[in-house]
Design an enzyme around this catalytic site. Structure first.
Site, PDB file in Angstrom:
ATOM      1  NE  ARG A  76      -2.790 -22.403  11.145  1.00 49.79           N
ATOM      2  CZ  ARG A  76      -2.115 -23.614  10.975  1.00 49.79           C
ATOM      3  NH1 ARG A  76      -2.367 -24.743  10.310  1.00 49.79           N
ATOM      4  NH2 ARG A  76      -0.878 -23.392  11.328  1.00 49.79           N
ATOM      5  N   GLY A 126      -2.960  -7.323   8.320  1.00 49.89           N
ATOM      6  CA  GLY A 126      -2.362  -7.702   9.911  1.00 49.89           C
ATOM      7  C   GLY A 126      -0.879  -7.993   9.681  1.00 49.89           C
ATOM      8  CG  ASP A 156      -2.093  -0.835   1.106  1.00 50.06           C
ATOM      9  OD1 ASP A 156      -2.320  -1.552   0.040  1.00 50.06           O
ATOM     10  OD2 ASP A 156      -2.993  -0.835   2.255  1.00 50.06           O
ATOM     11  N   GLY A 202      -0.161  -3.704   3.962  1.00 42.07           N
ATOM     12  CA  GLY A 202      -0.686  -2.457   4.104  1.00 42.07           C
ATOM     13  C   GLY A 202      -0.253  -1.236   4.906  1.00 42.07           C
ATOM     14  CB  SER A 203      -1.069   0.036   8.398  1.00 45.51           C
ATOM     15  OG  SER A 203      -2.198  -0.037   7.796  1.00 45.51           O
ATOM     16  CE  LYS A 256      -7.026  -1.397  -0.266  1.00 46.88           C
ATOM     17  NZ  LYS A 256      -7.098  -2.707  -0.146  1.00 46.88           N
TER      18      LYS A 256
END
Length: 295
Positions: free
Chosen positions: A166, A215, A25, A236-237, A82
């Site tokens: 998973r 995450g 990102d 992302g972050s 996005k």
């Protein structure tokens, strides 16, 4: 006049080209250049990274087209952007701008709480999030060429991405072990197209790539998701909220490529500075869970 649309084969082939890589990102041209120099296979151009979207609240929309254009001019690697779930016009605008992929994203505030985009109606390939095989196959049925775990964006907490990877892979193994006469019931139970359930049974895997997202905050997180069967990683972050984005970005790329070289991952993780602080999932209010925004 006949409408031009891209074929599934072409769109999926384009997504396959990103396999094994990291997609980052970015919110400006400078960050995009850092990502490209670090070895990212693509960048996601947006106005705010997920952690800032989460912190700001309110309605999150498609990025200002100026930001997307600046990123497209700054790098030679593919550029994604996005659009809100179900927002036909945002997606058409991004397609007209010439982005390489569109992410119909739960990180943005959904425009339609009932219908996703009919992605097969577009020439540009789409990326979509999923938590289980039902969501995965519904998005593919709509025309998605690439999937990613939803995880919980903007938290820096890998636990939800692990759960989703998973879950999807476990359900693929479950379908692969079914007899042919069990597949229709599986389609009903998973809420998934029967033809795609049959394809899973035949292939033993998804017909499109499935990246990890939501995450990923450290090189070890990226390597973990590859160990669990991800085809690549979205970050992302995690990178540009770290103390040393350029070094952090390079470490994430190398850890994704050499995900079973634990000695290397240990070296890559040294003296990176602090990663983003992150959020414990139990502290999130139910209405703040972005992963629950699509179906």
């Amino acid at each position: 006049m006949e409408k031009k649309v891209g074929t599934d084969r072409v769109k999926r082939g384009m997504a396959q080209m990103q396999k094994g890589g990291v997609i980052m990102d970015v919110v400006n041209a400078e960050q995009a250049k850092i990502a490209e120099e670090a070895g990212a296979v693509a960048v996601m151009a947006l106005e705010r990274v997920p952690s800032d979207i989460r912190a700001a609240g309110g309605v999150a929309r498609m990025a200002d087209p100026r930001i997307v254009e600046e990123v497209m001019k700054a790098v030679s690697i593919p550029v994604m952007a996005k659009a809100r779930i179900g927002h036909i016009t945002e997606a058409r605008v991004l397609e007209a701008m010439g982005v390489d992929y569109i992410d119909e994203s739960e990180v943005l505030t959904p425009a339609d709480d009932e219908f996703h985009l009919l992605k097969s109606d577009f020439t540009v390939p789409f990326v979509c999030g999923c938590r289980d095989i039902g969501e995965a196959l519904r998005r593919i049925g709509e025309g998605a060429a690439m999937l990613r775990t939803k995880g919980e964006p903007g938290t820096g907490n890998i636990v939800e991405a692990v759960r989703h990877m998973r879950q999807v892979n476990g359900q693929i193994r479950q379908i692969a072990g079914m007899t042919d006469d069990e597949l229709m019931v599986a389609a009903k139970n998973f809420g998934a197209p029967y033809e795609l359930i049959k394809e899973i049974k035949t292939l033993g895997k998804l017909p499109v790539v499935n990246f990890a997202a939501g995450g990923v905050a450290t090189p070890a997180d990226a390597a973990l998701m590859m160990e669990l069967g991800a085809d690549g990683v979205f970050v992302g972050s995690g990178i540009f909220k770290s103390d040393n984005p350029a070094k952090f970005a390079s470490a994430i790329v190398q850890a994704t490529t050499y995900y079973t070289d634990y000695e290397l991952i240990g070296k890559l993780s040294k003296e990176l500075g602090s990663p983003m602080k992150g959020i414990e999932m139990s502290r999130l209010n139910p209405e703040d869970r972005m992963q629950d925004r699509s179906f």
